[in-house]
Design a protein around this motif. Structure first.
Motif, PDB file in Angstrom:
ATOM      1  N   VAL A  99       0.995  -1.131  -0.375  1.00 35.44           N
ATOM      2  CA  VAL A  99      -0.220  -0.073  -0.075  1.00 35.44           C
ATOM      3  C   VAL A  99       0.698   1.248   0.098  1.00 35.44           C
ATOM      4  CG1 VAL A  99      -0.616   0.459   2.194  1.00 35.44           C
ATOM      5  CG2 VAL A  99      -1.761   0.954   0.945  1.00 35.44           C
ATOM      6  N   ALA A 100       0.310   2.062  -0.700  1.00 34.30           N
ATOM      7  CA  ALA A 100       1.267   3.407  -0.964  1.00 34.30           C
ATOM      8  C   ALA A 100       0.646   4.177   0.518  1.00 34.30           C
ATOM      9  CB  ALA A 100       0.769   4.601  -2.541  1.00 34.30           C
ATOM     10  N   ILE A 101       1.187   4.699   1.712  1.00 30.93           N
ATOM     11  CA  ILE A 101       1.047   6.117   2.342  1.00 30.93           C
ATOM     12  C   ILE A 101       2.076   7.312   2.511  1.00 30.93           C
ATOM     13  CG2 ILE A 101      -0.035   3.914   3.876  1.00 30.93           C
ATOM     14  CD1 ILE A 101       2.592   3.967   4.904  1.00 30.93           C
ATOM     15  N   ARG A 102       0.746   8.124   2.718  1.00 29.08           N
ATOM     16  CA  ARG A 102       1.482   9.572   3.197  1.00 29.08           C
ATOM     17  C   ARG A 102       1.276  10.573   3.883  1.00 29.08           C
ATOM     18  NH1 ARG A 102       2.112  14.447   1.031  1.00 29.08           N
ATOM     19  NH2 ARG A 102      -0.075  15.452  -0.475  1.00 29.08           N
ATOM     20  N   VAL A 103       1.983  10.732   4.798  1.00 36.59           N
ATOM     21  CA  VAL A 103       1.782  11.755   5.962  1.00 36.59           C
ATOM     22  C   VAL A 103       2.286  13.213   5.014  1.00 36.59           C
ATOM     23  CG1 VAL A 103       2.047  12.850   8.357  1.00 36.59           C
ATOM     24  CG2 VAL A 103       2.263  10.546   7.471  1.00 36.59           C
ATOM     25  N   PRO A 104       0.937  13.518   4.860  1.00 37.54           N
ATOM     26  CA  PRO A 104       1.243  15.561   3.934  1.00 37.54           C
ATOM     27  C   PRO A 104       1.544  16.516   5.191  1.00 37.54           C
ATOM     28  CG  PRO A 104      -1.741  14.946   4.393  1.00 37.54           C
ATOM     29  CD  PRO A 104      -0.420  12.944   4.935  1.00 37.54           C
ATOM     30  N   ALA A 105       1.661  17.597   4.732  1.00 39.83           N
ATOM     31  CA  ALA A 105       2.214  18.521   5.992  1.00 39.83           C
ATOM     32  C   ALA A 105       1.311  19.696   5.657  1.00 39.83           C
ATOM     33  CB  ALA A 105       4.162  19.001   5.166  1.00 39.83           C
ATOM     34  N   HIS A 106       0.303  19.730   3.812  1.00 35.77           N
ATOM     35  CA  HIS A 106      -0.334  20.850   4.621  1.00 35.77           C
ATOM     36  C   HIS A 106      -1.429  21.216   5.756  1.00 35.77           C
ATOM     37  CE1 HIS A 106      -3.264  23.561   3.092  1.00 35.77           C
ATOM     38  NE2 HIS A 106      -3.047  23.521   2.362  1.00 35.77           N
ATOM     39  N   PRO A 107      -1.196  22.028   6.652  1.00 37.89           N
ATOM     40  CA  PRO A 107      -2.562  22.356   7.531  1.00 37.89           C
ATOM     41  C   PRO A 107      -3.190  21.464   7.759  1.00 37.89           C
ATOM     42  CG  PRO A 107      -1.130  24.530   7.252  1.00 37.89           C
ATOM     43  CD  PRO A 107      -1.010  23.291   6.002  1.00 37.89           C
ATOM     44  N   LEU A 108      -4.447  22.214   6.835  1.00 34.41           N
ATOM     45  CA  LEU A 108      -5.986  22.027   6.295  1.00 34.41           C
ATOM     46  C   LEU A 108      -6.354  20.265   6.025  1.00 34.41           C
ATOM     47  CD1 LEU A 108      -7.588  24.856   4.543  1.00 34.41           C
ATOM     48  CD2 LEU A 108      -7.686  23.602   6.856  1.00 34.41           C
ATOM     49  N   ALA A 109      -4.726  19.662   5.806  1.00 30.52           N
ATOM     50  CA  ALA A 109      -3.965  18.383   5.415  1.00 30.52           C
ATOM     51  C   ALA A 109      -4.815  17.368   6.678  1.00 30.52           C
ATOM     52  CB  ALA A 109      -3.374  17.748   4.186  1.00 30.52           C
ATOM     53  N   ARG A 110      -4.253  17.710   7.872  1.00 31.40           N
ATOM     54  CA  ARG A 110      -3.514  17.347   8.677  1.00 31.40           C
ATOM     55  C   ARG A 110      -4.763  17.358   9.622  1.00 31.40           C
ATOM     56  NH1 ARG A 110       1.609  15.695   9.414  1.00 31.40           N
ATOM     57  NH2 ARG A 110       1.613  16.501  12.089  1.00 31.40           N
ATOM     58  N   GLN A 111      -5.830  18.424   9.969  1.00 27.17           N
ATOM     59  CA  GLN A 111      -6.710  19.420  10.702  1.00 27.17           C
ATOM     60  C   GLN A 111      -8.020  18.562  10.027  1.00 27.17           C
ATOM     61  OE1 GLN A 111      -7.331  23.118  11.671  1.00 27.17           O
ATOM     62  NE2 GLN A 111      -5.459  23.689   9.663  1.00 27.17           N
ATOM     63  N   VAL A 112      -8.053  18.053   8.881  1.00 27.65           N
ATOM     64  CA  VAL A 112      -9.245  17.351   8.005  1.00 27.65           C
ATOM     65  C   VAL A 112      -8.794  15.681   9.106  1.00 27.65           C
ATOM     66  CG1 VAL A 112     -10.739  15.770   6.227  1.00 27.65           C
ATOM     67  CG2 VAL A 112      -9.474  18.936   6.342  1.00 27.65           C
ATOM     68  N   LEU A 113      -7.258  15.510   8.758  1.00 31.11           N
ATOM     69  CA  LEU A 113      -7.036  13.889   9.122  1.00 31.11           C
ATOM     70  C   LEU A 113      -7.602  13.307  10.325  1.00 31.11           C
ATOM     71  CD1 LEU A 113      -4.141  13.626   6.442  1.00 31.11           C
ATOM     72  CD2 LEU A 113      -6.355  12.095   6.824  1.00 31.11           C
ATOM     73  N   GLN A 114      -7.607  14.735  11.124  1.00 33.30           N
ATOM     74  CA  GLN A 114      -7.371  14.426  12.411  1.00 33.30           C
ATOM     75  C   GLN A 114      -8.800  14.420  13.301  1.00 33.30           C
ATOM     76  OE1 GLN A 114      -3.811  17.629  13.800  1.00 33.30           O
ATOM     77  NE2 GLN A 114      -2.542  16.062  13.324  1.00 33.30           N
ATOM     78  N   ALA A 115      -9.162  15.354  12.761  1.00 37.03           N
ATOM     79  CA  ALA A 115     -10.781  15.068  12.610  1.00 37.03           C
ATOM     80  C   ALA A 115     -11.691  14.014  12.483  1.00 37.03           C
ATOM     81  CB  ALA A 115     -11.764  16.588  12.571  1.00 37.03           C
ATOM     82  N   PHE A 116     -11.199  13.593  11.003  1.00 34.13           N
ATOM     83  CA  PHE A 116     -12.041  12.531  10.605  1.00 34.13           C
ATOM     84  C   PHE A 116     -11.648  11.321  11.454  1.00 34.13           C
ATOM     85  CE2 PHE A 116     -11.452   8.978   7.935  1.00 34.13           C
ATOM     86  CZ  PHE A 116     -13.107   8.054   7.974  1.00 34.13           C
TER      87      PHE A 116
END
Ligand code: TXA
Ligand code: MG
Length: 333
Positions: A128-145
């Motif tokens: 599987v391909a995985i990635r931890v993005p740096a964009h603050p909005l992406a990170r906030q969405v991932l954390q909230a979800f």
């Protein structure tokens, strides 16, 4: 007439535009929890997100993009420890994660038992391909979800990747629940994809250069790019199934290494070779990468027969720029 009926249908399928604030982020997370699709900004390009554990959400991503189902998706996670839940981790993965995450690097690793991801995400591959993005909005969405989000670039399959919310809507309006508008993406090119087994290999060049990766791994830069897909490669020959030669294609034909436009063409410049638009008048490759997809979108107007592109140096992030340009210029299927 048929108009009223059509309006009712398109109202139902209206794509919400979410603001980059607390409310927008929680709406994005709420929609993802309901297994709906939400496009969101990352530092590379906008991603089309869906719950990576839910077959129906992942299937909907393929449908919205019109993507061949042999082409697996990247799973986005808020941090390294969340990533480790899904894959067999290794010392090399740790070294690269320490150096590049959060950021524009995707790691292809073996799936771990009990990984919990939909089989559709990996298109049946054992990795599987995985990635931890740096964009603050992406990170906030991932954390909230609070779960893994499968997200290919938020464009119809085979077309130019989106670097603004307007690009996303131009391709996917009415086909997805929402787009979170975070303005233009900073890097502008998709992440570098690296497979670690059987040996480290760049499957797709990107913002993290082969030289920078090799340095972290203590390997010669050359050894990472040996397995790069060759021109004319078929899906069955390719380790990253998305690496089909024709990709990122605008409607207009693209001609590379041009010094002046032919009749009917518009010119996309770089450095001293100027044009209707210039990727970077100063010859800065990072600036050129950030501008590339947006400028192709802008020049790709009805009535434009072709886009002539100035030569771009093939080093550093220029390797990734030239990779995308070659795909945009390749014969269409
Ligand atoms: O920057 C990015 O990577 C963006 C943002 C949204 O994160 N995402 C992106 O995803 O570019 P997409 O789906 O457009 O490209 C994913 C690539 C495809 O070429 C696919 O074949 C490859 O990743 N891929 C996914 N899983 C793989 C696997 N298990 N092995 C090899 N290649 C894989
Ligand atoms: Mg893509």
């Amino acid at each position: 007439m048929g108009r009223a009926k059509q309006n009712a249908a398109s109202d139902m399928a209206k794509t919400e535009t979410l603001n980059p604030d607390t409310q927008g982020i929680s709406r994005a997370a709420e929609l993802l929890s309901a297994r709906r699709l939400v496009a969101f900004p990352t530092e590379t390009v906008y991603g089309l997100g869906g719950d990576a554990r839910a077959d129906d959400a992942v299937a909907a991503i393929y449908t919205a993009k019109g993507r061949p189902s042999f082409n697996p998706l990247i799973v986005h996670l808020p941090d390294t420890s969340a990533a480790q839940r899904h894959v067999v981790w290794s010392a090399q993965a740790q070294a690269l994660a320490d150096a590049f995450w959060p950021g524009p690097l995707t790691l292809v690793l073996p799936l771990r038992a009990g990984h919990g991801l939909s089989d559709l995400v990996t298109a049946g591959l054992p990795t599987v391909a995985i990635r931890v993005p740096a964009h603050p909005l992406a990170r906030q969405v991932l954390q909230a979800f609070g779960g893994p989000v499968a997200a290919p670039s938020a464009n119809p399959s085979g077309r130019i990747s989106p670097t603004t919310a307007a690009h996303v809507l131009a391709g996917l309006q009415g086909k997805i629940a929402a787009v979170l508008d975070g303005g233009p993406c900073e890097v502008g090119l998709e992440s570098t994809i690296v497979a670690l087994a059987p040996h480290p290999q760049v499957l797709r060049p990107g913002g993290a250069t082969a030289a920078a990766l090799a340095k972290v791994l203590g390997l010669p830069a050359q050894s990472l790019s040996e397995g790069a897909p060759k021109a004319g490669a078929q899906p069955k020959d390719i380790t990253a199934p998305g690496q089909l030669l024709s990709h990122y294609a605008p409607g207009a034909l693209v001609r590379l290494n041009a010094t002046a436009p032919h009749p009917g063409e518009v010119m996309l410049g770089f450095g001293a070779v100027d044009g209707a638009l210039n990727l970077s008048a100063a010859g800065d490759l990072n600036e050129a990468a950030a501008n590339l997809f947006g400028y192709l979108h802008q020049l790709d107007q009805p009535g434009v027969a072709g886009i002539a592109v100035a030569p771009v140096p093939d080093h550093g992030v220029g390797v990734a720029i030239n990779d995308r340009l070659r795909r945009a210029a390749a014969p269409r299927p």
